[in-house]
Scaffold this motif. Structure first.
Motif, PDB file in Angstrom:
ATOM      1  N   ILE A   1       0.862  -1.046   0.006  1.00 40.72           N
ATOM      2  CA  ILE A   1       0.292  -0.030   0.116  1.00 40.72           C
ATOM      3  C   ILE A   1       0.938   1.291  -0.013  1.00 40.72           C
ATOM      4  N   TRP A   2       1.032   1.937  -1.049  1.00 36.78           N
ATOM      5  CA  TRP A   2       1.918   3.287  -1.266  1.00 36.78           C
ATOM      6  C   TRP A   2       1.247   4.348  -0.748  1.00 36.78           C
ATOM      7  N   PHE A   3       1.878   5.534  -0.399  1.00 35.85           N
ATOM      8  CA  PHE A   3       1.420   6.526  -0.029  1.00 35.85           C
ATOM      9  C   PHE A   3       2.225   7.648  -0.510  1.00 35.85           C
ATOM     10  N   GLN A   4       1.816   8.673  -1.067  1.00 37.53           N
ATOM     11  CA  GLN A   4       2.388   9.587  -1.936  1.00 37.53           C
ATOM     12  C   GLN A   4       1.670  10.936  -1.744  1.00 37.53           C
ATOM     13  N   GLN A   5       2.461  12.107  -1.655  1.00 41.48           N
ATOM     14  CA  GLN A   5       1.711  13.477  -1.841  1.00 41.48           C
ATOM     15  C   GLN A   5       1.933  13.876  -3.253  1.00 41.48           C
ATOM     16  N   VAL A   6       0.590  14.280  -3.629  1.00 38.04           N
ATOM     17  CA  VAL A   6       0.443  14.733  -5.067  1.00 38.04           C
ATOM     18  C   VAL A   6       0.162  16.171  -5.360  1.00 38.04           C
ATOM     19  N   GLY A   7       0.359  16.860  -4.581  1.00 42.41           N
ATOM     20  CA  GLY A   7       0.163  18.522  -4.511  1.00 42.41           C
ATOM     21  C   GLY A   7      -1.102  18.892  -4.187  1.00 42.41           C
ATOM     22  N   ASN A   8      -1.329  19.956  -4.199  1.00 38.27           N
ATOM     23  CA  ASN A   8      -2.655  20.703  -3.603  1.00 38.27           C
ATOM     24  C   ASN A   8      -2.919  19.900  -2.330  1.00 38.27           C
ATOM     25  N   ASN A   9      -1.954  19.793  -1.261  1.00 35.19           N
ATOM     26  CA  ASN A   9      -2.264  19.035   0.078  1.00 35.19           C
ATOM     27  C   ASN A   9      -3.128  17.731  -0.176  1.00 35.19           C
ATOM     28  N   GLN A  10      -2.916  17.065  -1.194  1.00 32.83           N
ATOM     29  CA  GLN A  10      -3.555  15.681  -1.383  1.00 32.83           C
ATOM     30  C   GLN A  10      -2.658  14.604  -1.168  1.00 32.83           C
ATOM     31  N   LEU A  11      -3.411  13.431  -0.558  1.00 33.54           N
ATOM     32  CA  LEU A  11      -2.431  12.334  -0.420  1.00 33.54           C
ATOM     33  C   LEU A  11      -2.843  11.339  -1.372  1.00 33.54           C
ATOM     34  N   MET A  12      -2.124  10.749  -2.103  1.00 32.58           N
ATOM     35  CA  MET A  12      -2.620   9.411  -3.117  1.00 32.58           C
ATOM     36  C   MET A  12      -2.257   8.151  -2.215  1.00 32.58           C
ATOM     37  N   ILE A  13      -3.126   7.297  -2.231  1.00 26.41           N
ATOM     38  CA  ILE A  13      -3.015   5.859  -1.673  1.00 26.41           C
ATOM     39  C   ILE A  13      -3.519   4.960  -2.595  1.00 26.41           C
ATOM     40  N   GLY A  14      -2.185   3.997  -3.114  1.00 24.85           N
ATOM     41  CA  GLY A  14      -2.615   3.045  -4.064  1.00 24.85           C
ATOM     42  C   GLY A  14      -1.700   1.803  -3.871  1.00 24.85           C
ATOM     43  N   VAL A  15      -2.187   0.841  -4.597  1.00 26.03           N
ATOM     44  CA  VAL A  15      -1.822  -0.506  -4.096  1.00 26.03           C
ATOM     45  C   VAL A  15      -1.024  -0.924  -5.584  1.00 26.03           C
ATOM     46  N   GLU A  16      -0.065  -1.815  -5.448  1.00 27.44           N
ATOM     47  CA  GLU A  16       0.972  -2.124  -6.463  1.00 27.44           C
ATOM     48  C   GLU A  16       0.482  -3.298  -7.235  1.00 27.44           C
ATOM     49  N   VAL A  17       0.102  -3.384  -8.722  1.00 23.87           N
ATOM     50  CA  VAL A  17      -0.399  -4.502  -9.332  1.00 23.87           C
ATOM     51  C   VAL A  17       0.573  -4.827 -10.139  1.00 23.87           C
ATOM     52  N   GLU A  18       0.947  -6.307  -9.923  1.00 23.17           N
ATOM     53  CA  GLU A  18       1.954  -6.757 -10.734  1.00 23.17           C
ATOM     54  C   GLU A  18       1.293  -7.096 -12.314  1.00 23.17           C
ATOM     55  N   GLU A  19       2.139  -7.032 -13.286  1.00 19.79           N
ATOM     56  CA  GLU A  19       1.791  -7.304 -14.618  1.00 19.79           C
ATOM     57  C   GLU A  19       1.300  -8.804 -14.709  1.00 19.79           C
ATOM     58  N   GLY A  20       0.161  -9.063 -15.111  1.00 22.60           N
ATOM     59  CA  GLY A  20      -0.241 -10.580 -15.384  1.00 22.60           C
ATOM     60  C   GLY A  20      -0.797 -11.074 -14.251  1.00 22.60           C
ATOM     61  N   ALA A  21      -1.197 -10.072 -13.193  1.00 25.97           N
ATOM     62  CA  ALA A  21      -1.732 -10.579 -11.936  1.00 25.97           C
ATOM     63  C   ALA A  21      -3.402 -11.096 -12.137  1.00 25.97           C
TER      64      ALA A  21
END
Length: 95
Positions: free
Chosen positions: A33-53
């Motif tokens: 579960i990845w957390f990253q600031q994306v500007g405008n005081n927003q926090l992006m939360i995403g999940v890595e998906v492997e190719e062909g999963a």
């Protein structure tokens, strides 16, 4: 404005370590579960998906109280044929 996230890591004995980074991940339920600031005081939360999963993860955020939320990871079967029409553009957040 800085792209760095200020982190406080705490051990079970209450010892805290302060650090900063631009992106971090928590391995939870076998998923990154990845957390990253994306500007405008927003926090992006995403999940890595492997190719062909065979499955992909949905993040479900539910309010619990005024200052609490529940975050769940729910796995769903990947529809391999559905992504064939996807065109990668600057707004799709795919590498």
């Amino acid at each position: 404005m800085s792209d760095a996230l200020q982190l406080i890591l705490e051990d079970t004995d209450g010892t805290q370590l302060e650090t900063s980074c631009t992106r971090f991940a928590v391995i939870w339920q076998g998923q990154e579960i990845w957390f990253q600031q994306v500007g405008n005081n927003q926090l992006m939360i995403g999940v890595e998906v492997e190719e062909g999963a065979a499955e992909y993860a949905n993040l479900l955020l539910r309010p619990l109280a005024t200052n609490l939320v529940s975050l769940e990871v729910e796995m769903e079967a990947a529809d391999v044929g559905d992504d064939d029409d996807h065109v990668h553009g600057p707004d799709c957040n795919h590498d």
